[in-house]
Design a protein around this motif. Sequence first.
Motif, PDB file in Angstrom:
ATOM      1  N   ILE A 152      -8.951   3.855 -14.423  1.00  0.00           N
ATOM      2  CA  ILE A 152      -7.800   2.993 -14.136  1.00  0.00           C
ATOM      3  C   ILE A 152      -7.970   1.679 -14.875  1.00  0.00           C
ATOM      4  O   ILE A 152      -8.951   0.962 -14.671  1.00  0.00           O
ATOM      5  CB  ILE A 152      -7.677   2.699 -12.630  1.00  0.00           C
ATOM      6  N   ARG A 153      -7.015   1.359 -15.720  1.00  0.00           N
ATOM      7  CA  ARG A 153      -7.002   0.055 -16.385  1.00  0.00           C
ATOM      8  C   ARG A 153      -5.923  -0.793 -15.719  1.00  0.00           C
ATOM      9  O   ARG A 153      -4.735  -0.462 -15.802  1.00  0.00           O
ATOM     10  CB  ARG A 153      -6.752   0.223 -17.879  1.00  0.00           C
ATOM     11  N   GLY A 158      -0.130 -12.433 -13.091  1.00  0.00           N
ATOM     12  CA  GLY A 158      -0.209 -13.473 -12.064  1.00  0.00           C
ATOM     13  C   GLY A 158      -1.033 -13.108 -10.848  1.00  0.00           C
ATOM     14  O   GLY A 158      -2.072 -13.720 -10.576  1.00  0.00           O
ATOM     15  N   PRO A 159      -0.608 -12.084 -10.091  1.00  0.00           N
ATOM     16  CA  PRO A 159      -1.352 -11.729  -8.884  1.00  0.00           C
ATOM     17  C   PRO A 159      -2.740 -11.194  -9.198  1.00  0.00           C
ATOM     18  O   PRO A 159      -2.932 -10.494 -10.197  1.00  0.00           O
ATOM     19  CB  PRO A 159      -0.478 -10.649  -8.229  1.00  0.00           C
ATOM     20  N   SER A 160      -3.695 -11.514  -8.361  1.00  0.00           N
ATOM     21  CA  SER A 160      -5.073 -11.061  -8.561  1.00  0.00           C
ATOM     22  C   SER A 160      -5.185  -9.572  -8.243  1.00  0.00           C
ATOM     23  O   SER A 160      -4.751  -9.116  -7.182  1.00  0.00           O
ATOM     24  CB  SER A 160      -6.014 -11.862  -7.653  1.00  0.00           C
ATOM     25  N   ILE A 161      -5.800  -8.829  -9.164  1.00  0.00           N
ATOM     26  CA  ILE A 161      -5.917  -7.380  -8.977  1.00  0.00           C
ATOM     27  C   ILE A 161      -7.380  -6.902  -8.903  1.00  0.00           C
ATOM     28  O   ILE A 161      -7.633  -5.701  -8.812  1.00  0.00           O
ATOM     29  CB  ILE A 161      -5.145  -6.599 -10.073  1.00  0.00           C
ATOM     30  N   LYS A 166     -11.964  -3.245  -6.754  1.00  0.00           N
ATOM     31  CA  LYS A 166     -13.160  -3.082  -5.920  1.00  0.00           C
ATOM     32  C   LYS A 166     -12.949  -2.015  -4.850  1.00  0.00           C
ATOM     33  O   LYS A 166     -13.876  -1.297  -4.478  1.00  0.00           O
ATOM     34  CB  LYS A 166     -13.531  -4.416  -5.270  1.00  0.00           C
ATOM     35  N   ASN A 167     -11.716  -1.910  -4.358  1.00  0.00           N
ATOM     36  CA  ASN A 167     -11.401  -0.890  -3.342  1.00  0.00           C
ATOM     37  C   ASN A 167     -11.591   0.526  -3.873  1.00  0.00           C
ATOM     38  O   ASN A 167     -11.698   1.476  -3.096  1.00  0.00           O
ATOM     39  CB  ASN A 167      -9.950  -1.037  -2.856  1.00  0.00           C
ATOM     40  N   HIS A 168     -11.625   0.643  -5.191  1.00  0.00           N
ATOM     41  CA  HIS A 168     -11.720   1.975  -5.801  1.00  0.00           C
ATOM     42  C   HIS A 168     -12.904   2.063  -6.758  1.00  0.00           C
ATOM     43  O   HIS A 168     -12.828   2.684  -7.820  1.00  0.00           O
ATOM     44  CB  HIS A 168     -10.397   2.312  -6.495  1.00  0.00           C
ATOM     45  N   GLY A 169     -13.998   1.417  -6.347  1.00  0.00           N
ATOM     46  CA  GLY A 169     -15.267   1.560  -7.053  1.00  0.00           C
ATOM     47  C   GLY A 169     -15.368   0.840  -8.374  1.00  0.00           C
ATOM     48  O   GLY A 169     -16.230   1.163  -9.196  1.00  0.00           O
ATOM     49  N   GLY A 170     -14.487  -0.140  -8.598  1.00  0.00           N
ATOM     50  CA  GLY A 170     -14.510  -0.865  -9.866  1.00  0.00           C
ATOM     51  C   GLY A 170     -14.668  -2.351  -9.667  1.00  0.00           C
ATOM     52  O   GLY A 170     -15.265  -2.806  -8.698  1.00  0.00           O
ATOM     53  N   GLY A 171     -14.121  -3.114 -10.582  1.00  0.00           N
ATOM     54  CA  GLY A 171     -14.218  -4.573 -10.515  1.00  0.00           C
ATOM     55  C   GLY A 171     -13.683  -5.173 -11.792  1.00  0.00           C
ATOM     56  O   GLY A 171     -13.073  -4.490 -12.618  1.00  0.00           O
ATOM     57  N   ALA A 176      -7.584  -8.838 -15.119  1.00  0.00           N
ATOM     58  CA  ALA A 176      -7.968  -7.668 -15.919  1.00  0.00           C
ATOM     59  C   ALA A 176      -9.149  -6.970 -15.250  1.00  0.00           C
ATOM     60  O   ALA A 176     -10.241  -7.508 -15.209  1.00  0.00           O
ATOM     61  CB  ALA A 176      -8.325  -8.081 -17.339  1.00  0.00           C
ATOM     62  N   SER A 177      -8.910  -5.797 -14.717  1.00  0.00           N
ATOM     63  CA  SER A 177      -9.957  -5.069 -13.989  1.00  0.00           C
ATOM     64  C   SER A 177      -9.876  -3.585 -14.311  1.00  0.00           C
ATOM     65  O   SER A 177      -8.933  -3.121 -14.957  1.00  0.00           O
ATOM     66  CB  SER A 177      -9.814  -5.279 -12.475  1.00  0.00           C
ATOM     67  N   GLY A 178     -10.866  -2.856 -13.820  1.00  0.00           N
ATOM     68  CA  GLY A 178     -10.885  -1.416 -14.009  1.00  0.00           C
ATOM     69  C   GLY A 178     -11.491  -0.721 -12.818  1.00  0.00           C
ATOM     70  O   GLY A 178     -12.233  -1.334 -12.037  1.00  0.00           O
ATOM     71  N   ALA A 179     -11.159   0.541 -12.631  1.00  0.00           N
ATOM     72  CA  ALA A 179     -11.683   1.328 -11.514  1.00  0.00           C
ATOM     73  C   ALA A 179     -11.557   2.808 -11.873  1.00  0.00           C
ATOM     74  O   ALA A 179     -11.241   3.160 -13.016  1.00  0.00           O
ATOM     75  CB  ALA A 179     -10.935   1.001 -10.224  1.00  0.00           C
TER      76      ALA A 179
END
Length: 207
Positions: A152-153, A158-161, A166-171, A176-179
Amino acid sequence: DVQWVTPAASSTSELVFDFYKAFESELTCPDDAARLLYAGIVGDTGRFMYPATSPHTMRVAGDLMTFNFSASDINQQEDAISLPLARLSAFVYQSLTILPSGAAYIKLSDEVVKPFNLGDESTSAVVPLPGRLNEVVAWAIFVESKDHTFRIRLRSKGPSINDLAKNHGGGGHALASGAVAHDDDEIKQVIKELDEITTAYKGEKHE
């Protein structure tokens, strides 16, 4: 272990150049190193469009441009994409689902991506595309891995994602996050959470 954490920095390249400037009497920065550091800043700031681009970032980029390399060549190289990626980009825009909240998503399975003949070329180049749409606030791109889970990219204007990641094993960072999603049910859950985040953000903006 020693750690140097500067959350406001645009990129590691910016920090590396700051380190060089702090010890300039003891270190050297060859032209090719300057070229690569400049390329790192251009890439990580999305051509200086992301919020982490600060006045200091621009000063560092300006200092790097005094070295012997072509900044315009770097900018053109980083903006260029192959024909297969151009076709995949068109598919992303055509197939992207945009919810009323401004949350958007697309699922890129092996079956979908294979006809574009990307070979070893990464699909990462299409990740910023939804953000160019006025209607999109935050988005998720689900890319199938070899083990049939989905990387997941996550990106946001604006809103923090990162808590969602983190809820799905990422960070990652706030914008800009990934899981990883292990199945279709988890993909649906991620979309639900992203929709809730963008809905809440939209509400805050109108208060």
